[in-house]
Design a protein around this motif. Structure first.
Motif, PDB file in Angstrom:
ATOM      1  N   GLY A 156      17.911 -60.056  62.736  1.00 20.92           N
ATOM      2  CA  GLY A 156      16.628 -60.419  62.159  1.00 20.92           C
ATOM      3  C   GLY A 156      15.476 -60.088  63.101  1.00 20.92           C
ATOM      4  O   GLY A 156      15.385 -58.978  63.616  1.00 20.92           O
ATOM      5  N   ASP A 157      14.630 -61.084  63.357  1.00 22.51           N
ATOM      6  CA  ASP A 157      13.480 -60.900  64.245  1.00 22.51           C
ATOM      7  C   ASP A 157      13.773 -61.283  65.695  1.00 22.51           C
ATOM      8  O   ASP A 157      12.857 -61.299  66.521  1.00 22.51           O
ATOM      9  N   TYR A 202      19.709 -70.225  62.161  1.00 27.43           N
ATOM     10  CA  TYR A 202      18.621 -69.252  62.089  1.00 27.43           C
ATOM     11  C   TYR A 202      18.591 -68.564  60.720  1.00 27.43           C
ATOM     12  O   TYR A 202      17.535 -68.434  60.095  1.00 27.43           O
ATOM     13  N   ALA A 203      19.768 -68.132  60.251  1.00 26.65           N
ATOM     14  CA  ALA A 203      19.827 -67.456  58.955  1.00 26.65           C
ATOM     15  C   ALA A 203      19.440 -68.397  57.821  1.00 26.65           C
ATOM     16  O   ALA A 203      18.792 -67.986  56.854  1.00 26.65           O
ATOM     17  N   THR A 204      19.830 -69.667  57.926  1.00 25.20           N
ATOM     18  CA  THR A 204      19.509 -70.626  56.873  1.00 25.20           C
ATOM     19  C   THR A 204      18.018 -70.938  56.849  1.00 25.20           C
ATOM     20  O   THR A 204      17.413 -71.074  55.774  1.00 25.20           O
ATOM     21  N   LEU A 205      17.409 -71.055  58.000  1.00 22.31           N
ATOM     22  CA  LEU A 205      15.981 -71.391  58.073  1.00 22.31           C
ATOM     23  C   LEU A 205      15.090 -70.215  57.700  1.00 22.31           C
ATOM     24  O   LEU A 205      14.047 -70.396  57.048  1.00 22.31           O
ATOM     25  N   THR A 206      15.465 -69.008  58.112  1.00 19.73           N
ATOM     26  CA  THR A 206      14.589 -67.853  57.938  1.00 19.73           C
ATOM     27  C   THR A 206      14.997 -66.931  56.802  1.00 19.73           C
ATOM     28  O   THR A 206      14.183 -66.140  56.323  1.00 19.73           O
ATOM     29  N   GLY A 207      16.252 -66.966  56.387  1.00 17.07           N
ATOM     30  CA  GLY A 207      16.738 -66.018  55.402  1.00 17.07           C
ATOM     31  C   GLY A 207      17.031 -64.652  55.990  1.00 17.07           C
ATOM     32  O   GLY A 207      17.253 -63.685  55.256  1.00 17.07           O
ATOM     33  N   LEU A 208      17.057 -64.555  57.329  1.00 19.57           N
ATOM     34  CA  LEU A 208      17.313 -63.298  58.024  1.00 19.57           C
ATOM     35  C   LEU A 208      18.647 -63.360  58.756  1.00 19.57           C
ATOM     36  O   LEU A 208      19.170 -64.436  59.017  1.00 19.57           O
ATOM     37  N   ARG A 261      20.741 -67.348  50.247  1.00 23.72           N
ATOM     38  CA  ARG A 261      19.728 -67.620  51.262  1.00 23.72           C
ATOM     39  C   ARG A 261      19.819 -66.649  52.420  1.00 23.72           C
ATOM     40  O   ARG A 261      18.795 -66.204  52.953  1.00 23.72           O
ATOM     41  N   TRP A 262      21.012 -66.291  52.803  1.00 26.08           N
ATOM     42  CA  TRP A 262      21.200 -65.379  53.941  1.00 26.08           C
ATOM     43  C   TRP A 262      20.959 -63.923  53.576  1.00 26.08           C
ATOM     44  O   TRP A 262      20.965 -63.061  54.448  1.00 26.08           O
TER      45      TRP A 262
END
Length: 316
Positions: free
Chosen positions: A39-40, A86-92, A171-172
């Motif tokens: 992600g970022d 991280y993936a759950t919070l951001t979708g990344l 979400r992911w």
């Protein structure tokens, strides 16, 4: 620890080290890989920790340095938890979360194998999963208890967990749309319906002919070879796995399908050997004769000589 188990554990860590190294090559050379798995997150910062604590530590274990497992495994767990959050919070970085969760499971299993020389799966057989023969009870009581067990299993393992997995998949950002989704959904519906009928039929045979329930802590008192058990030794396991696959197809979720198939591997490798040992200890030659005639997973057509098999009881 046996030589074979130690070699298997080291082989796993060797594969993990190689996969980790290749992944980092992809991160720094392919933007799509970096975005899908990090992600970022800054790849340089992550690499500064992950290369020595994951890749190098796994390689050291593979080369015989068992102490490095105390570095590789905790770090893998930490990263798996962090990437999941991280993936759950951001979708990344959903693919990164999936990869690290798989690595965490594999690392734990390999570390236990390295430490103990085997996987102590018997420690999972506690509480309601410990093998105990059911007490004598009226048939209607066994049927009622079996019905409650089915409801709990269906709600938890075919409802709550698949829906949660499908939500995380969306979400992911790792959902993969299948071709002709309506057709796959229809196949899933047929699969789920047929498997549910098989599961109910098997449960009724267990509770009425076996004088018990499918739950290990209230195991049937007799060896069931009637109904679907004449065709396959494990009709309830076959039904549960097919139901899970059907739910996954209905939801259009490859992760739910993978969850169902992983459950089949877990049951076959972890639970089934202990069930067979329990059955062999309690039913002896009757179970051995039955096991020779009826396969564990692949249904077969009953033959005339099956009349010689026992008529009642519990099976896998």
């Amino acid at each position: 620890m046996s030589i074979r188990s130690g070699a298997a554990a080291r082989a796993y860590f060797a594969v993990q080290a190689a996969a980790g190294a290749l992944w980092w090559v992809g991160v720094f050379t392919a933007p799509a890989v970096r975005l899908a798995t990090l992600g970022d997150l800054d790849p340089v910062t992550v690499a500064a920790f992950d290369l020595p604590l994951f890749v190098a530590a796994s390689l050291i274990v593979a080369l015989g340095g068992r102490w490095a497992a105390w570095i590789a495994v905790p770090w893998t767990l930490l990263v798996a938890v962090g990437m999941t959050g991280y993936a759950t919070l951001t979708g990344l970085a959903g693919w990164g979360a999936i990869a690290m969760l798989a690595a965490a499971v594999g690392s734990i299993g390999a570390a236990v194998l390295l430490r103990c020389g085997r996987l102590p799966t018997e420690r999972l057989l506690v509480g309601p999963f410990a093998f105990r023969e059911a007490e004598r009870a009226p048939e209607r009581r066994n049927v009622a208890r079996t019905a409650r067990q089915l409801v709990v299993f269906w709600v938890v393992f075919l409802g709550v967990l698949p829906l949660g997995i499908a939500m995380l998949e969306a979400r992911w950002g790792v959902r993969v749309s299948p071709p002709a989704p309506l057709a796959w959904g229809a196949i899933g519906g047929v699969c789920f319906t047929a498997a549910s009928a098989l599961g109910i039929w098997s449960a009724l045979a267990m509770s009425t002919r076996g004088e018990g329930t499918p739950l290990p802590s209230a195991a049937a008192r007799r060896l069931v070879v009637a109904g679907p058990y004449r065709w396959v030794r494990n009709p309830m396991a076959v039904a549960g796995i097919a139901q899970g696959v059907g739910v996954g197809l209905l939801l259009g979720s490859w992760l739910v399908v993978a969850y169902a198939l992983a459950g089949s591997l877990f049951w076959n490798r972890v639970i089934r050997p202990h069930e067979e040992a329990d059955l062999r200890a309690r039913f002896g030659g009757e179970f051995d004769a039955y096991a020779r005639e009826v396969a564990c997973w692949v249904p077969r057509i009953p033959r005339p000589r099956d009349a010689k098999l026992p008529r009642d009881g519990r099976t896998l």
